[in-house]
Design a protein around this motif. Sequence first.
Motif, PDB file in Angstrom:
ATOM      1  N   ILE A 346       2.039   0.933  -4.416  1.00  0.00           N
ATOM      2  CA  ILE A 346       1.149   1.313  -3.306  1.00  0.00           C
ATOM      3  C   ILE A 346       1.925   2.088  -2.252  1.00  0.00           C
ATOM      4  O   ILE A 346       1.501   3.156  -1.785  1.00  0.00           O
ATOM      5  N   LYS A 347       3.076   1.553  -1.879  1.00  0.00           N
ATOM      6  CA  LYS A 347       3.883   2.190  -0.838  1.00  0.00           C
ATOM      7  C   LYS A 347       4.301   3.599  -1.255  1.00  0.00           C
ATOM      8  O   LYS A 347       4.270   4.541  -0.465  1.00  0.00           O
ATOM      9  N   GLU A 348       4.702   3.766  -2.527  1.00  0.00           N
ATOM     10  CA  GLU A 348       5.096   5.079  -3.032  1.00  0.00           C
ATOM     11  C   GLU A 348       3.950   6.072  -2.906  1.00  0.00           C
ATOM     12  O   GLU A 348       4.149   7.236  -2.539  1.00  0.00           O
ATOM     13  N   LYS A 349       2.732   5.627  -3.198  1.00  0.00           N
ATOM     14  CA  LYS A 349       1.552   6.498  -3.116  1.00  0.00           C
ATOM     15  C   LYS A 349       1.240   6.874  -1.670  1.00  0.00           C
ATOM     16  O   LYS A 349       0.868   8.013  -1.371  1.00  0.00           O
ATOM     17  N   VAL A 350       1.376   5.911  -0.758  1.00  0.00           N
ATOM     18  CA  VAL A 350       0.902   6.128   0.618  1.00  0.00           C
ATOM     19  C   VAL A 350       1.934   6.836   1.481  1.00  0.00           C
ATOM     20  O   VAL A 350       1.610   7.784   2.199  1.00  0.00           O
ATOM     21  N   VAL A 351       3.205   6.381   1.427  1.00  0.00           N
ATOM     22  CA  VAL A 351       4.202   6.945   2.346  1.00  0.00           C
ATOM     23  C   VAL A 351       5.423   7.511   1.636  1.00  0.00           C
ATOM     24  O   VAL A 351       6.329   8.029   2.283  1.00  0.00           O
ATOM     25  N   GLY A 352       5.487   7.399   0.310  1.00  0.00           N
ATOM     26  CA  GLY A 352       6.649   7.919  -0.408  1.00  0.00           C
ATOM     27  C   GLY A 352       7.914   7.199   0.023  1.00  0.00           C
ATOM     28  O   GLY A 352       7.995   5.969  -0.015  1.00  0.00           O
ATOM     29  N   GLU A 353       8.903   7.974   0.463  1.00  0.00           N
ATOM     30  CA  GLU A 353      10.182   7.390   0.900  1.00  0.00           C
ATOM     31  C   GLU A 353      10.151   6.979   2.365  1.00  0.00           C
ATOM     32  O   GLU A 353      11.121   6.421   2.876  1.00  0.00           O
ATOM     33  N   GLY A 354       9.042   7.237   3.046  1.00  0.00           N
ATOM     34  CA  GLY A 354       8.967   6.939   4.475  1.00  0.00           C
ATOM     35  C   GLY A 354       8.835   5.450   4.767  1.00  0.00           C
ATOM     36  O   GLY A 354       8.668   4.619   3.880  1.00  0.00           O
ATOM     37  N   GLU A 355       8.886   5.127   6.050  1.00  0.00           N
ATOM     38  CA  GLU A 355       8.747   3.732   6.479  1.00  0.00           C
ATOM     39  C   GLU A 355       7.285   3.308   6.441  1.00  0.00           C
ATOM     40  O   GLU A 355       6.382   4.112   6.647  1.00  0.00           O
ATOM     41  N   GLU A 356       7.091   2.010   6.224  1.00  0.00           N
ATOM     42  CA  GLU A 356       5.726   1.475   6.209  1.00  0.00           C
ATOM     43  C   GLU A 356       5.184   1.452   7.637  1.00  0.00           C
ATOM     44  O   GLU A 356       5.783   0.819   8.510  1.00  0.00           O
ATOM     45  N   PRO A 357       4.066   2.105   7.902  1.00  0.00           N
ATOM     46  CA  PRO A 357       3.472   2.015   9.240  1.00  0.00           C
ATOM     47  C   PRO A 357       2.882   0.626   9.467  1.00  0.00           C
ATOM     48  O   PRO A 357       2.576  -0.105   8.516  1.00  0.00           O
ATOM     49  N   LYS A 361       1.341  -2.461   6.928  1.00  0.00           N
ATOM     50  CA  LYS A 361       1.864  -3.828   6.889  1.00  0.00           C
ATOM     51  C   LYS A 361       0.763  -4.843   7.171  1.00  0.00           C
ATOM     52  O   LYS A 361       0.744  -5.937   6.592  1.00  0.00           O
ATOM     53  N   ALA A 362      -0.166  -4.464   8.047  1.00  0.00           N
ATOM     54  CA  ALA A 362      -1.213  -5.393   8.468  1.00  0.00           C
ATOM     55  C   ALA A 362      -2.156  -5.773   7.333  1.00  0.00           C
ATOM     56  O   ALA A 362      -2.775  -6.836   7.365  1.00  0.00           O
ATOM     57  N   ILE A 363      -2.273  -4.913   6.333  1.00  0.00           N
ATOM     58  CA  ILE A 363      -3.221  -5.208   5.246  1.00  0.00           C
ATOM     59  C   ILE A 363      -2.508  -5.519   3.933  1.00  0.00           C
ATOM     60  O   ILE A 363      -3.148  -5.640   2.890  1.00  0.00           O
ATOM     61  N   LYS A 364      -1.185  -5.671   3.993  1.00  0.00           N
ATOM     62  CA  LYS A 364      -0.373  -5.819   2.787  1.00  0.00           C
ATOM     63  C   LYS A 364      -0.847  -6.959   1.892  1.00  0.00           C
ATOM     64  O   LYS A 364      -1.106  -6.763   0.690  1.00  0.00           O
ATOM     65  N   GLU A 365      -0.963  -8.152   2.426  1.00  0.00           N
ATOM     66  CA  GLU A 365      -1.286  -9.318   1.598  1.00  0.00           C
ATOM     67  C   GLU A 365      -2.638  -9.180   0.920  1.00  0.00           C
ATOM     68  O   GLU A 365      -2.797  -9.493  -0.266  1.00  0.00           O
TER      69      GLU A 365
END
Length: 760
Positions: A346-357, A361-365
């Motif tokens: 998911i993180k790769e799709k949304v932000v690639g190598e960037g930091e998680e906004p 993080k708020a909807i991760k779980e």
Amino acid sequence: MADALISSTIQVTLERALSLASDRIGLLVGFKKDVAGMTRSLRLINAVLANAEAKQNQDGAVQEWLKSLEEVAYEVDNLLDELHYESLHHQVESRNRHKLKVCCFFSFSNINLAFRWRMASKVRDIKLKLNEINQEANGLGLVSRLGMTAALPAAVGDTRSQQTDSVVAPMIGRTNDESKIVKMLLSPSEKVVSGLPITGMGGLGKTTLAKSIYNNQQIDEHFQKKIWVCVSKKVPVVELFKLMLVQLMKGKVEVDDRNVIVEHIQNQLGEKRYFLVLDDVWDDDQALWDDFFTTLKGLNPTNGSWCLVTTRLGPVAHSVSRVLRMMENEAYPLGKLPDDHCWSIIKEKVVGEGEEPDELKAIKERVIERCDGLPLAASVIGGLLSLKRKEEWRSILENRLLSMSGDGDRVMQILKFSFDNLPSQYIKKCFAHWSIFPKDSEKERNMLIELWMAEGFLQVDATSQMMMEEIGMNYLRILLQSSLLEEIIDKSETSISYKMHDLVHDLAESMSKSTKVIIDRDTYIVDNGDQIRYLAIDLSSGREDREKLLESQSMSLHTLFVNGDLSDDMLMKLKNLYVLFLSTETTQELPVSIGKLIHLRYVNLSKSSISILPDSLCKLYNLQTLALSGSQVKDLPKGMCDLISLRHLHYYNDDEEFQMPLEMGRLTCLQTLEFFNVGREKGRRIGELGSLKNLKGKLEIRNLQLVKGKEGAEEAKLSEKANLFRLELEWALDREGDDYNDEDVLDGLRPHPNLKELVI
């Protein structure tokens, strides 16, 4: 059940018609008032479509209204396109008479009287139908939403600035699985053929894992032959062997006799150890697998070959295990991905190598919970979030993703949700269009875009500077980002193709069941009463019945894939055809009636035995793409310069004596031209390239010894062609005399700085 795509189909068709109506044809003498009235009705209907789509599941009358509207929308589209064709015809005739200015309207004297009366009658009939449909909309209480269009919203443009390009992400979370299976495949074996089924539900990544194993370097070193066969449906055993042979021969196989096929496989394998993958197997027929593997064991005496099978079905694994006398625990059940691996996808799709906004993080779980350990679900959800603004993420999760039922197929629910959130109706049509291709197909990028363009899915906004091909590229990026398509870059990195996960293909197929039929060698089923828009048919067997079907649907067909010979009479009946794929091994001449199919925008004769193109082909003034790659065509028709809408000519002829058609420079829309042979006479000189300002990709220019000096070479205006990335310049080896001016000519052929490759 309501047709999930019908409103998209109608909206795309109506907006194409509105675009045509606002073009030159609105100025035609005798039609201006009627076309204006029809346009007003179209706009009113278009405004209530969204409301009709929302109501169609609850109201059968609205469903029927939409079906009626769909038929009329196609009629309007064909009618306006016919008028548009006449406008193009007039431009060609005016230009051929060497008029200085081309009229953008007809006078009563230069319109055929019979045509004018026929068109006027058609326009009146359609206006009446549209009025009735408008009245029915009022009666059904459909509410207008003015200003709603299928144009690409600004939000979509915003997503293009993200780093979401091409390269498919590496496999995440299956390294241990791959290592275990590779170790098993490399272990010594006293069996001629051993087998290993990989089992698990759809969306777990069975095919992705199998591909990674297939391309593993240790596998390459251990096995002398590798064979990948996508099964995808129940097939007779002879077809299974044929699919194997196609892969071994790396091309089409015409033979149908089992003994001959098996003999060819045996010759190909020799005594080599091989690795066979049967991907996406559905048939659990014990007799079929007994027959298949018994034959396979007899083909090759060498021990140590393996067959890897991927399947969603436990009974398939059980059948394969029984035949190969495997232990029950030798099947490999693929487990779900751990949460942290799903989150990595998911993180790769949304932000690639960037930091998680913080918003992510708020909807991760809760997002991880929705993935349920399925990599496909994680990829699709990540793609969906990447296409939306951060401010929308929480509402998407709470309003839709969390409300999805735990019952049924969770992945299909998520895929459908991703489809529903595609940013335009045009992209939805591009997605559903893929269903006309068989599962596991790989389609080249330019071909996809050219097909979408021919179908009218790439409409240019009046305020946009983009060409249709650029719009198609953006649609591909969105489908990739949504994980509804996968990108494949060949090892040489010279071509890019796309394919679709089989679950995603199931979704695309469900969207277009009422508009397409696929008829291969063994099946002949038409189980709906709807008019067919897309048809793939094999006329090499069961010809009489299949020709009857083709004739019965001839007026409704927009796209036709034909394997086998198509008669002149049959072709003439396909009056509303926009796309024609013709694959024939016996017919050498394209039927003359091709010139009657005035709506045609895409003609593909690649790898066919056709060697003669009739002059009537040059009457296809709407034609955008002519694909002749790998065909037997030796000469192009003399009147090619009349194809004023032609954008892509896929054709290569390495004969140095080949003469280009006269005045190719008049094809000012042309973007793809693989080669140009400079000639001596006017109309074939290098200056013809000068007006082809939109050329892109690769271009080979031959016979440059015929160019006289720097000034002559400059007429090609290569320095202005910013989209050419490869240029090949060729002079003849054998020439008369010794007064060469090659350096001057080369100086005049100075390319644009964007050029990446230059071959001299």
